[in-house]
Design a protein around this motif. Structure first.
Motif, PDB file in Angstrom:
ATOM      1  N   LYS A 234       4.865  57.794 -19.100  1.00 50.66           N
ATOM      2  CA  LYS A 234       4.042  58.813 -17.567  1.00 50.66           C
ATOM      3  C   LYS A 234       5.024  60.839 -16.939  1.00 50.66           C
ATOM      4  CE  LYS A 234       0.928  56.012 -17.674  1.00 50.66           C
ATOM      5  NZ  LYS A 234      -0.527  56.398 -17.978  1.00 50.66           N
ATOM      6  N   THR A 235       6.408  60.223 -17.382  1.00 52.33           N
ATOM      7  CA  THR A 235       7.355  61.431 -17.274  1.00 52.33           C
ATOM      8  C   THR A 235       6.840  63.018 -18.099  1.00 52.33           C
ATOM      9  OG1 THR A 235       9.314  61.720 -16.222  1.00 52.33           O
ATOM     10  CG2 THR A 235       9.459  60.021 -18.173  1.00 52.33           C
ATOM     11  N   PHE A 236       7.167  63.872 -17.191  1.00 50.03           N
ATOM     12  CA  PHE A 236       7.908  64.345 -18.353  1.00 50.03           C
ATOM     13  C   PHE A 236       8.892  65.336 -19.105  1.00 50.03           C
ATOM     14  CE2 PHE A 236       9.583  66.400 -14.198  1.00 50.03           C
ATOM     15  CZ  PHE A 236      10.475  67.310 -14.212  1.00 50.03           C
ATOM     16  N   ILE A 237       9.063  64.361 -18.551  1.00 47.02           N
ATOM     17  CA  ILE A 237      11.170  64.522 -19.554  1.00 47.02           C
ATOM     18  C   ILE A 237      10.715  64.065 -20.742  1.00 47.02           C
ATOM     19  CG2 ILE A 237      12.720  63.813 -18.895  1.00 47.02           C
ATOM     20  CD1 ILE A 237      12.776  63.449 -15.678  1.00 47.02           C
TER      21      ILE A 237
ATOM     22  N   LEU B 240      23.303  66.418 -20.545  1.00 46.09           N
ATOM     23  CA  LEU B 240      22.835  66.215 -19.629  1.00 46.09           C
ATOM     24  C   LEU B 240      21.320  67.209 -19.823  1.00 46.09           C
ATOM     25  CD1 LEU B 240      25.215  66.799 -16.730  1.00 46.09           C
ATOM     26  CD2 LEU B 240      23.861  64.738 -16.366  1.00 46.09           C
ATOM     27  N   SER B 241      21.824  67.844 -20.521  1.00 43.57           N
ATOM     28  CA  SER B 241      20.377  69.077 -21.280  1.00 43.57           C
ATOM     29  C   SER B 241      19.571  67.826 -22.191  1.00 43.57           C
ATOM     30  CB  SER B 241      20.540  69.710 -21.420  1.00 43.57           C
ATOM     31  OG  SER B 241      21.265  70.814 -20.763  1.00 43.57           O
ATOM     32  N   ARG B 242      20.390  67.122 -22.559  1.00 44.53           N
ATOM     33  CA  ARG B 242      19.471  66.847 -23.853  1.00 44.53           C
ATOM     34  C   ARG B 242      18.995  65.832 -22.829  1.00 44.53           C
ATOM     35  NH1 ARG B 242      23.086  65.024 -28.218  1.00 44.53           N
ATOM     36  NH2 ARG B 242      21.093  63.524 -28.744  1.00 44.53           N
ATOM     37  N   ALA B 243      19.774  64.614 -22.318  1.00 50.21           N
ATOM     38  CA  ALA B 243      19.404  63.208 -21.715  1.00 50.21           C
ATOM     39  C   ALA B 243      18.300  63.911 -20.362  1.00 50.21           C
ATOM     40  CB  ALA B 243      20.203  62.742 -21.390  1.00 50.21           C
ATOM     41  N   GLY B 244      17.755  65.246 -20.960  1.00 47.50           N
ATOM     42  CA  GLY B 244      16.592  64.910 -19.656  1.00 47.50           C
ATOM     43  C   GLY B 244      16.840  65.183 -18.097  1.00 47.50           C
ATOM     44  N   TYR B 245      18.100  65.446 -17.831  1.00 51.98           N
ATOM     45  CA  TYR B 245      19.089  65.568 -16.200  1.00 51.98           C
ATOM     46  C   TYR B 245      18.844  66.592 -15.761  1.00 51.98           C
ATOM     47  CZ  TYR B 245      20.605  60.505 -16.743  1.00 51.98           C
ATOM     48  OH  TYR B 245      21.027  59.150 -17.140  1.00 51.98           O
ATOM     49  N   ILE B 246      18.982  67.778 -16.235  1.00 54.77           N
ATOM     50  CA  ILE B 246      18.735  69.703 -15.799  1.00 54.77           C
ATOM     51  C   ILE B 246      18.451  70.506 -16.873  1.00 54.77           C
ATOM     52  CG2 ILE B 246      20.986  68.522 -14.621  1.00 54.77           C
ATOM     53  CD1 ILE B 246      22.574  70.263 -17.072  1.00 54.77           C
ATOM     54  N   HIS B 247      17.931  71.016 -16.327  1.00 53.89           N
ATOM     55  CA  HIS B 247      17.345  72.360 -17.238  1.00 53.89           C
ATOM     56  C   HIS B 247      18.173  73.515 -16.480  1.00 53.89           C
ATOM     57  CE1 HIS B 247      14.608  75.852 -17.816  1.00 53.89           C
ATOM     58  NE2 HIS B 247      14.552  75.195 -18.870  1.00 53.89           N
ATOM     59  N   LYS B 248      18.578  74.028 -18.070  1.00 53.18           N
ATOM     60  CA  LYS B 248      19.512  75.593 -17.578  1.00 53.18           C
ATOM     61  C   LYS B 248      18.743  76.693 -17.124  1.00 53.18           C
ATOM     62  CE  LYS B 248      23.261  77.663 -19.376  1.00 53.18           C
ATOM     63  NZ  LYS B 248      24.709  77.650 -20.231  1.00 53.18           N
ATOM     64  N   GLU B 249      18.427  77.608 -16.432  1.00 52.46           N
ATOM     65  CA  GLU B 249      18.572  78.765 -16.390  1.00 52.46           C
ATOM     66  C   GLU B 249      18.972  79.803 -16.707  1.00 52.46           C
ATOM     67  OE1 GLU B 249      14.781  79.517 -14.825  1.00 52.46           O
ATOM     68  OE2 GLU B 249      14.768  77.378 -13.723  1.00 52.46           O
TER      69      GLU B 249
END
Length: 407
Positions: free
Chosen positions: A5-8, A26-35
């Motif tokens: 149900k999550t978009f992650i 952290l990016s690969r595991a869905g904790y952060i998104h780099k801007e």
């Protein structure tokens, strides 16, 4: 949280320009998104970790009488000009913005000036002191180096605490209290055995300040510690003169890399004088307020902990700050049905991988995401009336009764 149900989604590859392991994982595991370099969005799992770190800090600070506020990020230049810190020649990390109506505002890299100015409204007498005020606030620093993931950001979350006192003796008493409080915080975060109060330069304030440094191979600082770690020095103060002061021998120290996660500083009158923060004493004399400041990098801690405990398979979170305690997988028709039953009523403790995916894919994602325990319910485990419980930290698996999970 249900993964269906999550978009992650977990990613096979990290952002191409992400060179830090913490940022990549952290990016690969869905904790952060780099801007951009040094600028990250925090996704639901990342927000959960950040909030748990904040809550540990908040609980410990509130226990010693500190009060929480929330201050503005936009800064009035007049306050900073009064202390000589708005000039780009003096402080070269400012982000500044022009107002449409004319004039310039800054985005706060720290909050000594506005905090001091604000409390001029509320401090007038010795009866108003001591006072301890803190916040969790996004800071902005135009860092030249922003290649360490969330360990060094241009936009980052910090806990900054400021204390206000009638005397230097009272400042010293609270300073020692914060030292003990920081030790408790880092113990609860799982890094107490590798995080040390470190002598560092006191700049113009005093001979020394104290940093809290976590031993880490990718850390940006170099520290030196003695055999029992009772003396730890930042490289900048590790000199013959300082060692002589402590009756120490350089040959008795070990050099390691470390990452700064906090600092404590006796400011004394550094900001109260130029900003005219005074109180009236018992003898009806006006006196300048003594000050201290105490920082902890909240988002930096997330990166340090990610770096410190990760292995070749992914993240490994200490239980107190993991977004969930259990990663739940059901295998087979009966296993999935039992997993659904287990999930209901324990949603806050379980990340439920209910996706239509192969068990191997789910297990790989469990290791990447780093939840402390993986719970597998299958026809095989149900035949024994148990579930398989696997520790992410050491990989040890065992069969346990369901009732043992939530004691």
């Amino acid at each position: 949280m249900r993964l269906s149900k999550t978009f992650i989604k977990t990613l096979r590859e990290a952002p191409k320009d992400e060179v830090a392991r913490n940022g990549a994982l952290l990016s690969r595991a869905g904790y952060i998104h780099k801007e951009l370099a040094g600028i990250y969005d925090y996704l639901p799992l990342g927000v959960s970790v950040i909030e748990k770190i904040k809550n540990i800090i908040r609980e410990e600070l509130n226990a010693i009488g500190c009060e929480e506020v929330q201050m503005s990020a936009l800064q009035n230049p007049e306050l900073w000009e009064a202390t000589g810190r708005f000039s780009d020649q003096e402080v070269d990390i400012w982000f500044k913005t022009e107002l449409a109506s004319g004039g310039t505002l800054g985005l706060a890299p720290t909050h000594e000036e506005p905090m001091t100015n604000m409390l001029k409204t509320y401090i007038s007498s010795y009866k108003d002191l001591p006072l301890y005020v803190y916040q969790f606030q996004t800071k902005f620093r135009n860092e030249l180096r922003a290649k360490s993931g969330v360990m060094r950001g241009r936009e980052f979350l910090m806990k900054d605490l400021y204390s206000f006192h009638t005397s230097e003796d009272d400042l010293d008493i609270f300073y020692e209290k914060v030292e003990k409080t920081y030790a408790r915080i880092f113990n609860r975060l799982g890094i107490g055995d590798s995080t040390f109060k470190t002598f560092a330069s006191g700049g113009i304030f005093s001979k020394f300040s104290h940093e809290y440094q976590t031993i880490l191979p990718v850390g940006e600082d170099t520290i030196y510690y003695n055999a029992d770690k009772s003396l730890v020095f930042n490289k900048e103060v590790f000199t013959d003169e300082v060692l002589a002061e402590f009756n120490a021998n350089a040959n008795d120290f070990t050099e390691v890399k470390a990452a700064e996660v906090g600092n404590i500083f006796k400011l004394k009158h550094k900001y109260s004088k130029p900003l005219n923060l005074k109180y009236t004493s018992e003898s009806n004399q006006e006196q300048y307020v003594y000050m201290g400041c105490y920082g902890i990098g909240v988002s930096r801690l997330m990166g340090v902990i990610a770096e410190k405990f990760a292995d070749e398979k992914g993240l490994v979170w200490p239980e107190e700050i993991a977004p969930f305690k259990y990663y739940l997988v059901g295998i087979g028709e009966k296993g999935i049905a039992e997993a659904e039953k287990l999930y209901k009523g324990h949603e806050n403790e379980i990340l439920f991988d209910d996706r239509e995916a192969r068990p191997g894919e789910k297990f790989a994602d469990a290791e990447l995401i780093g939840i402390p325990y993986r719970v597998v319910i299958s026809d095989k485990t149900l035949a024994e009336g148990k579930v398989e419980l696997t520790s992410r930290r050491d990989g040890e698996s065992k069969l346990v009764d369901l009732k043992e999970l939530f004691v």
